[in-house]
Enzyme design. Structure first.
Site, PDB file in Angstrom:
ATOM      1  N   LYS A  35       0.844  -1.366  -0.378  1.00  0.00           N
ATOM      2  CA  LYS A  35       0.091   0.089  -0.619  1.00  0.00           C
ATOM      3  C   LYS A  35       0.955   1.199   0.028  1.00  0.00           C
ATOM      4  O   LYS A  35       1.438   1.875   0.708  1.00  0.00           O
ATOM      5  CB  LYS A  35      -0.998   0.269   0.755  1.00  0.00           C
ATOM      6  CG  LYS A  35      -1.862   1.663   1.257  1.00  0.00           C
ATOM      7  CD  LYS A  35      -3.151   1.135   2.119  1.00  0.00           C
ATOM      8  CE  LYS A  35      -1.980   1.965   3.599  1.00  0.00           C
ATOM      9  NZ  LYS A  35      -2.078   2.598   3.969  1.00  0.00           N
ATOM     10  N   ASP A  62      -3.665   4.086  -2.312  1.00  0.00           N
ATOM     11  CA  ASP A  62      -4.142   4.301  -0.636  1.00  0.00           C
ATOM     12  C   ASP A  62      -4.388   5.906  -0.769  1.00  0.00           C
ATOM     13  O   ASP A  62      -3.708   6.777   0.090  1.00  0.00           O
ATOM     14  CB  ASP A  62      -4.027   4.137   0.511  1.00  0.00           C
ATOM     15  CG  ASP A  62      -4.817   4.386   1.673  1.00  0.00           C
ATOM     16  OD1 ASP A  62      -6.199   5.224   1.508  1.00  0.00           O
ATOM     17  OD2 ASP A  62      -3.536   4.484   2.677  1.00  0.00           O
ATOM     18  N   LYS A  64      -7.362   7.684  -1.521  1.00  0.00           N
ATOM     19  CA  LYS A  64      -8.868   8.460  -0.559  1.00  0.00           C
ATOM     20  C   LYS A  64     -10.128   9.527  -1.317  1.00  0.00           C
ATOM     21  O   LYS A  64      -9.478  11.190  -0.669  1.00  0.00           O
ATOM     22  CB  LYS A  64      -8.307   8.874   0.829  1.00  0.00           C
ATOM     23  CG  LYS A  64      -8.589   7.421   1.993  1.00  0.00           C
ATOM     24  CD  LYS A  64      -8.047   7.873   3.230  1.00  0.00           C
ATOM     25  CE  LYS A  64      -7.710   6.959   4.180  1.00  0.00           C
ATOM     26  NZ  LYS A  64      -6.799   5.870   3.901  1.00  0.00           N
ATOM     27  N   ASP A  67     -13.568  14.836  -3.618  1.00  0.00           N
ATOM     28  CA  ASP A  67     -13.349  16.143  -4.215  1.00  0.00           C
ATOM     29  C   ASP A  67     -14.380  16.086  -5.932  1.00  0.00           C
ATOM     30  O   ASP A  67     -15.725  15.119  -5.132  1.00  0.00           O
ATOM     31  CB  ASP A  67     -12.012  16.315  -5.634  1.00  0.00           C
ATOM     32  CG  ASP A  67     -12.096  17.519  -6.180  1.00  0.00           C
ATOM     33  OD1 ASP A  67     -12.076  18.527  -5.658  1.00  0.00           O
ATOM     34  OD2 ASP A  67     -10.716  17.045  -5.432  1.00  0.00           O
ATOM     35  N   THR A 121     -11.303   5.345  11.046  1.00  0.00           N
ATOM     36  CA  THR A 121     -11.463   4.549  12.199  1.00  0.00           C
ATOM     37  C   THR A 121     -11.017   5.381  12.987  1.00  0.00           C
ATOM     38  O   THR A 121     -11.196   5.100  14.604  1.00  0.00           O
ATOM     39  CB  THR A 121     -10.294   3.224  11.963  1.00  0.00           C
ATOM     40  OG1 THR A 121      -9.478   3.441  11.382  1.00  0.00           O
ATOM     41  CG2 THR A 121     -11.092   1.998  11.179  1.00  0.00           C
ATOM     42  N   ARG A 212       3.080  -0.730  10.636  1.00  0.00           N
ATOM     43  CA  ARG A 212       3.887  -1.324  11.669  1.00  0.00           C
ATOM     44  C   ARG A 212       4.449  -2.527  12.112  1.00  0.00           C
ATOM     45  O   ARG A 212       5.730  -2.849  12.321  1.00  0.00           O
ATOM     46  CB  ARG A 212       4.132  -0.507  13.018  1.00  0.00           C
ATOM     47  CG  ARG A 212       3.730   1.641  12.395  1.00  0.00           C
ATOM     48  CD  ARG A 212       3.038   2.403  13.146  1.00  0.00           C
ATOM     49  NE  ARG A 212       1.936   2.249  13.229  1.00  0.00           N
ATOM     50  CZ  ARG A 212       0.904   3.376  13.887  1.00  0.00           C
ATOM     51  NH1 ARG A 212       1.951   4.541  14.235  1.00  0.00           N
ATOM     52  NH2 ARG A 212      -0.008   2.827  13.569  1.00  0.00           N
TER      53      ARG A 212
HETATM   54  O1  C5P Z   1       1.242   0.542  10.753  1.00  0.00           O
HETATM   55  P1  C5P Z   1      -0.616   0.140  11.019  1.00  0.00           P
HETATM   56  O2  C5P Z   1      -0.565  -0.969  11.096  1.00  0.00           O
HETATM   57  O3  C5P Z   1      -1.198   0.748  12.173  1.00  0.00           O
HETATM   58  O4  C5P Z   1      -0.831   1.001   9.096  1.00  0.00           O
HETATM   59  C1  C5P Z   1      -2.110   1.160   9.335  1.00  0.00           C
HETATM   60  C2  C5P Z   1      -2.254   1.444   7.830  1.00  0.00           C
HETATM   61  O5  C5P Z   1      -4.216   1.476   7.491  1.00  0.00           O
HETATM   62  C3  C5P Z   1      -1.670   3.059   7.676  1.00  0.00           C
HETATM   63  O6  C5P Z   1      -1.378   3.145   6.350  1.00  0.00           O
HETATM   64  C4  C5P Z   1      -2.513   3.213   8.024  1.00  0.00           C
HETATM   65  O7  C5P Z   1      -3.332   4.680   7.585  1.00  0.00           O
HETATM   66  C5  C5P Z   1      -4.235   2.711   7.126  1.00  0.00           C
HETATM   67  N1  C5P Z   1      -5.285   3.500   7.118  1.00  0.00           N
HETATM   68  C6  C5P Z   1      -5.341   3.011   9.112  1.00  0.00           C
HETATM   69  N2  C5P Z   1      -6.882   3.420   9.567  1.00  0.00           N
HETATM   70  C7  C5P Z   1      -8.184   3.677   8.225  1.00  0.00           C
HETATM   71  C8  C5P Z   1      -7.655   3.822   6.939  1.00  0.00           C
HETATM   72  C9  C5P Z   1      -6.061   3.383   6.982  1.00  0.00           C
HETATM   73  O8  C5P Z   1      -5.271   2.920  10.064  1.00  0.00           O
HETATM   74  N3  C5P Z   1      -9.172   3.336   8.716  1.00  0.00           N
END
Ligand code: C5P
Length: 234
Positions: A35, A62, A64, A67, A121, A212
């Site tokens: 992603k 990603d 998002k 517009d 979220t 992460r």
């Molecule tokens: O590091 P981590 O596992 O928390 O990363 C989650 C990824 O998913 C990040 O790139 C974050 O921007 C993305 N994301 C999220 N919640 C959302 C949409 C996307 O955590 N509702």
């Protein structure tokens, strides 16, 4: 390769192309998709997507988009021309915007999956109230997911808890793309609600976005193997 394995998406949340490529080179395109989000894309542009694709990876762009319909349609067209596998738009942009995005994606030689973002979220009920959306996040998520499905989108981004509700309301081919994944013992970081990969799949998630947990691991390839194994034995 089992279907579920193919649905592990690693979030390359890095500030530079070099850092993203260093991580990507440790991973196998047979095991994961990648992603590319706002941070990396803003810093490194479409070139980083091309290089990752040349390494064999499918890319979820990603960004998002949100517009006016014409602008979103043109952005989706550009993403499709770049050859990405998945792209997303905010469902709160409304039906006309989503339909314009759908038409643009479908017109591409290789149409990407088109996914809707419902309620971020990170937003709780009090954040929605501030916007005069007097609803529980889950109710708003369900409404926006239905709007996305009616506009012909291929799925939505949602938490695992939301996936358990949405998977009962939509057909199995409506993708439920779920972030907030951690393995047992990982730090939660800034995610408020976290689940293990297996619990997310059990809840109905069709695609897992893991950042992460993998990117900050001492051995990202081993962490991917562990996650795959945890899903295979589930
Ligand atoms: O590091 P981590 O596992 O928390 O990363 C989650 C990824 O998913 C990040 O790139 C974050 O921007 C993305 N994301 C999220 N919640 C959302 C949409 C996307 O955590 N509702």
């Amino acid at each position: 390769m089992a279907d579920r394995d193919a649905n592990l998406i690693v979030a390359l949340d890095f500030p530079t192309s070099d850092a993203a490529l260093e991580l990507a080179r440790q991973l196998n395109p047979e095991d994961v998709r990648l992603k590319v989000g706002k941070q990396l894309f803003t810093a490194a542009g479409p070139d980083v997507v091309r290089v990752l694709q040349d390494l064999g990876f499918d890319i979820f762009l990603d960004l998002k988009f949100h517009d006016i319909p014409n602008t979103v349609a043109e952005a989706v067209r550009a993403a499709a021309a770049l050859g990405v596998w998945m792209v997303n738009v905010h469902a709160s942009g409304g039906s006309r915007m989503m339909q314009a995005a759908r038409e643009a994606a479908s017109a591409a030689a290789r149409p990407p999956l088109l996914i809707g973002v419902t309620v971020l979220t990170s937003m709780a009920r009090e954040d929605l109230a501030e916007l005069h959306w007097d609803a529980e996040p889950i109710d708003r998520v369900c409404e926006l997911a239905s709007l996305a499905a009616s506009a012909g989108l291929d799925g939505v981004v949602c938490s695992a808890a939301e996936a358990s509700v949405l998977s009962r309301q939509h057909s199995p081919d409506f993708s439920l793309v779920t972030p907030g994944i951690r393995q047992q013992g990982d730090a939660a970081g800034d995610q408020r609600r976290i689940v293990t990969p297996l619990d997310a799949v059990a809840a109905g998630a069709t695609h897992l976005v893991v950042g992460r947990s993998i990117t900050a691991s001492q051995n990202p390839a081993a962490t991917v193997a562990q996650i795959r194994a945890s899903l295979a034995t589930g």
